[in-house]
Enzyme design. Structure first.
Site, PDB file in Angstrom:
ATOM      1  N   ARG A  52     -75.654 -24.078  16.034  1.00 44.37           N
ATOM      2  CA  ARG A  52     -74.415 -24.558  16.660  1.00 44.37           C
ATOM      3  C   ARG A  52     -74.576 -24.640  18.181  1.00 44.37           C
ATOM      4  O   ARG A  52     -74.027 -25.552  18.820  1.00 44.37           O
ATOM      5  CB  ARG A  52     -73.237 -23.658  16.286  1.00 44.37           C
ATOM      6  CG  ARG A  52     -71.907 -24.232  16.759  1.00 44.37           C
ATOM      7  CD  ARG A  52     -70.726 -23.446  16.255  1.00 44.37           C
ATOM      8  NE  ARG A  52     -70.752 -22.083  16.721  1.00 44.37           N
ATOM      9  CZ  ARG A  52     -69.952 -21.116  16.272  1.00 44.37           C
ATOM     10  NH1 ARG A  52     -69.063 -21.366  15.333  1.00 44.37           N
ATOM     11  NH2 ARG A  52     -70.034 -19.890  16.747  1.00 44.37           N
ATOM     12  N   ARG A 100     -69.560 -29.027  44.418  1.00 41.36           N
ATOM     13  CA  ARG A 100     -68.447 -29.348  43.525  1.00 41.36           C
ATOM     14  C   ARG A 100     -68.229 -30.847  43.461  1.00 41.36           C
ATOM     15  O   ARG A 100     -68.017 -31.513  44.483  1.00 41.36           O
ATOM     16  CB  ARG A 100     -67.170 -28.652  44.002  1.00 41.36           C
ATOM     17  CG  ARG A 100     -66.007 -28.870  43.038  1.00 41.36           C
ATOM     18  CD  ARG A 100     -64.762 -28.122  43.456  1.00 41.36           C
ATOM     19  NE  ARG A 100     -63.703 -28.338  42.471  1.00 41.36           N
ATOM     20  CZ  ARG A 100     -62.904 -29.409  42.437  1.00 41.36           C
ATOM     21  NH1 ARG A 100     -63.016 -30.351  43.346  1.00 41.36           N
ATOM     22  NH2 ARG A 100     -61.989 -29.525  41.486  1.00 41.36           N
ATOM     23  N   GLU A 180     -56.604 -23.593  13.629  1.00 39.86           N
ATOM     24  CA  GLU A 180     -57.377 -22.353  13.504  1.00 39.86           C
ATOM     25  C   GLU A 180     -56.672 -21.279  14.321  1.00 39.86           C
ATOM     26  O   GLU A 180     -55.535 -21.482  14.767  1.00 39.86           O
ATOM     27  CB  GLU A 180     -58.825 -22.566  13.952  1.00 39.86           C
ATOM     28  CG  GLU A 180     -58.943 -23.113  15.367  1.00 39.86           C
ATOM     29  CD  GLU A 180     -60.362 -23.471  15.793  1.00 39.86           C
ATOM     30  OE1 GLU A 180     -61.328 -22.880  15.282  1.00 39.86           O
ATOM     31  OE2 GLU A 180     -60.503 -24.323  16.683  1.00 39.86           O
ATOM     32  N   LEU A 205     -63.383 -25.488  15.511  1.00 37.70           N
ATOM     33  CA  LEU A 205     -64.785 -25.080  15.633  1.00 37.70           C
ATOM     34  C   LEU A 205     -65.387 -24.914  14.236  1.00 37.70           C
ATOM     35  O   LEU A 205     -64.750 -24.314  13.362  1.00 37.70           O
ATOM     36  CB  LEU A 205     -64.853 -23.732  16.379  1.00 37.70           C
ATOM     37  CG  LEU A 205     -66.267 -23.298  16.753  1.00 37.70           C
ATOM     38  CD1 LEU A 205     -66.768 -24.097  17.960  1.00 37.70           C
ATOM     39  CD2 LEU A 205     -66.312 -21.810  17.062  1.00 37.70           C
TER      40      LEU A 205
HETATM   41  N1  PDD Z   1     -64.860 -16.997  18.447  1.00 41.21           N
HETATM   42  N2  PDD Z   1     -62.606 -20.818  16.020  1.00 41.21           N
HETATM   43  C1  PDD Z   1     -62.594 -20.487  17.312  1.00 41.21           C
HETATM   44  C2  PDD Z   1     -61.686 -21.212  18.231  1.00 41.21           C
HETATM   45  C3  PDD Z   1     -63.452 -19.466  17.784  1.00 41.21           C
HETATM   46  O1  PDD Z   1     -63.449 -19.153  19.081  1.00 41.21           O
HETATM   47  C4  PDD Z   1     -64.301 -18.790  16.868  1.00 41.21           C
HETATM   48  C5  PDD Z   1     -65.237 -17.717  17.309  1.00 41.21           C
HETATM   49  C6  PDD Z   1     -64.259 -19.166  15.517  1.00 41.21           C
HETATM   50  C7  PDD Z   1     -65.111 -18.518  14.472  1.00 41.21           C
HETATM   51  O2  PDD Z   1     -66.448 -18.912  14.593  1.00 41.21           O
HETATM   52  P1  PDD Z   1     -67.639 -17.960  14.118  1.00 41.21           P
HETATM   53  O3  PDD Z   1     -67.355 -17.608  12.692  1.00 41.21           O
HETATM   54  O4  PDD Z   1     -68.840 -18.812  14.232  1.00 41.21           O
HETATM   55  O5  PDD Z   1     -67.637 -16.782  15.035  1.00 41.21           O
HETATM   56  C8  PDD Z   1     -63.408 -20.197  15.129  1.00 41.21           C
HETATM   57  C9  PDD Z   1     -65.817 -16.111  19.059  1.00 41.21           C
HETATM   58  C10 PDD Z   1     -66.278 -15.006  18.210  1.00 41.21           C
HETATM   59  C11 PDD Z   1     -65.318 -15.689  20.429  1.00 41.21           C
HETATM   60  O6  PDD Z   1     -64.920 -16.572  21.147  1.00 41.21           O
HETATM   61  O7  PDD Z   1     -65.389 -14.512  20.781  1.00 41.21           O
END
Ligand code: PDD
Length: 285
Positions: A52, A100, A180, A205
């Site tokens: 990713r 910038r 989400e 995501l």
């Molecule tokens: N967050 N959706 C969002 C917006 C996120 O920020 C995350 C993860 C997920 C879950 O993705 P994964 O299963 O790959 O961790 C979904 C991370 C952990 C963070 O920002 O700390």
């Protein structure tokens, strides 16, 4: 204990690890990140996070300064140097240091790559035992949420608003459907035991934990529908849960005013958490 930070090829104590005020991450939020969980000193679901990261970089025309082996080696070395058993590795890549300007700096400008560790007891988690409450809030983020960028102000605002409403986190809603959570993937289980999770698009995501959970659901004969679901379906759900790298699978027991599953973590949610920890712990590298 002072942490040892990785910064552009160097290993430095945290008091000495510094980034320029002209870094594009600082000035423009022009950067991407990854969070990988560490368990027993090993990397959980690493291949997904590495893939990713490459995708996020590609989508934004950024270049990782390490190849595949180099990236894995740095992840392993930061665990070793910090004597880490459980917690997370945070990685951030920005477009580097430049005056910038809204235009990107010239090709060849060295990017900034930083990794640090943060301890967390990922196995013993009260939220996992008791479940969390979420508040439904509008999703006001940008239109490419499939890219893991460091521009996280709206998720921070949503989290704070959720807390003000007495919840632990926010489930974000756009065009009448849940996208989400502020920092996790949202899932529900319907009254007839179907796991519903939103299909992938620019709206959310592509969670690495989500992908693993869908694999585990298939292996255990759990029915899955990948489609958007409404707040009304969510509040009527038999179970609800979130997934993310350091939370694994955490039950949701309240959505706005509605109590889910009698206020107790659901059986399928608990099973999926157990399957996830057992299999991904065994497969960690
Ligand atoms: N967050 N959706 C969002 C917006 C996120 O920020 C995350 C993860 C997920 C879950 O993705 P994964 O299963 O790959 O961790 C979904 C991370 C952990 C963070 O920002 O700390």
């Amino acid at each position: 204990m002072t942490r040892i930070i990785y910064i552009n090829g160097e290993w430095l104590p945290e008091s000495e690890a510094k980034v320029s005020v002209f870094d594009r991450g600082f000035l423009m939020a022009d950067g991407i990140y990854e969070v990988t969980c560490v368990l027993d000193g090993k990397l959980v679901d690493y291949a997904g996070h590495a893939a990713r990261l490459q995708r996020s970089a590609r989508e934004l025309g950024m270049v990782l300064p390490l190849d595949e082996d180099g990236l894995l080696a740095v992840h392993r070395e930061i665990v070793a140097r910090n004597g880490m058993d459980q917690g997370m590795i945070y990685l951030q890549l920005t477009r580097g240091v430049a005056d910038r300007d809204f235009a990107y700096p010239p090709a060849g400008t060295p990017p900034t790559l930083v990794l640090f560790t943060q301890a967390k007891n990922v196995l013993e988690n009260r939220a996992a035992e008791e479940g969390i409450a979420v508040a439904l809030l509008p999703d006001l983020r940008w239109g490419r949420r499939d890219i893991k960028t460091i521009q996280l102000l709206y998720p921070c605002m949503a989290k704070m608003e959720a807390k003000e409403r007495g919840a632990d986190d926010a489930w974000l809603v756009e065009d009448g459907h849940v996208t989400e959570s502020s920092a996790a993937t949202s899932h529900i289980v319907t009254a007839d035991d179907v796991l519903v999770t939103r299909d992938l698009s620019h709206a959310l995501l592509p969670g690495i934990t989500r992908a693993s959970v869908l694999e585990l659901a298939a292996e255990h004969g759990i029915r899955v529908e990948e489609r958007p679901f409404t707040p009304a379906e969510a509040v009527a759900a038999r179970e609800a849960f979130i997934t993310s790298a350091t939370n694994f699978v955490v039950p949701v027991v309240r959505i706005d005013g509605a109590v889910i599953g009698g206020g107790k973590p659901g059986a399928l949610t608990r099973d999926l958490r157990r399957y996830y920890i057992e299999t991904r712990r065994a497969a960690a590298i």
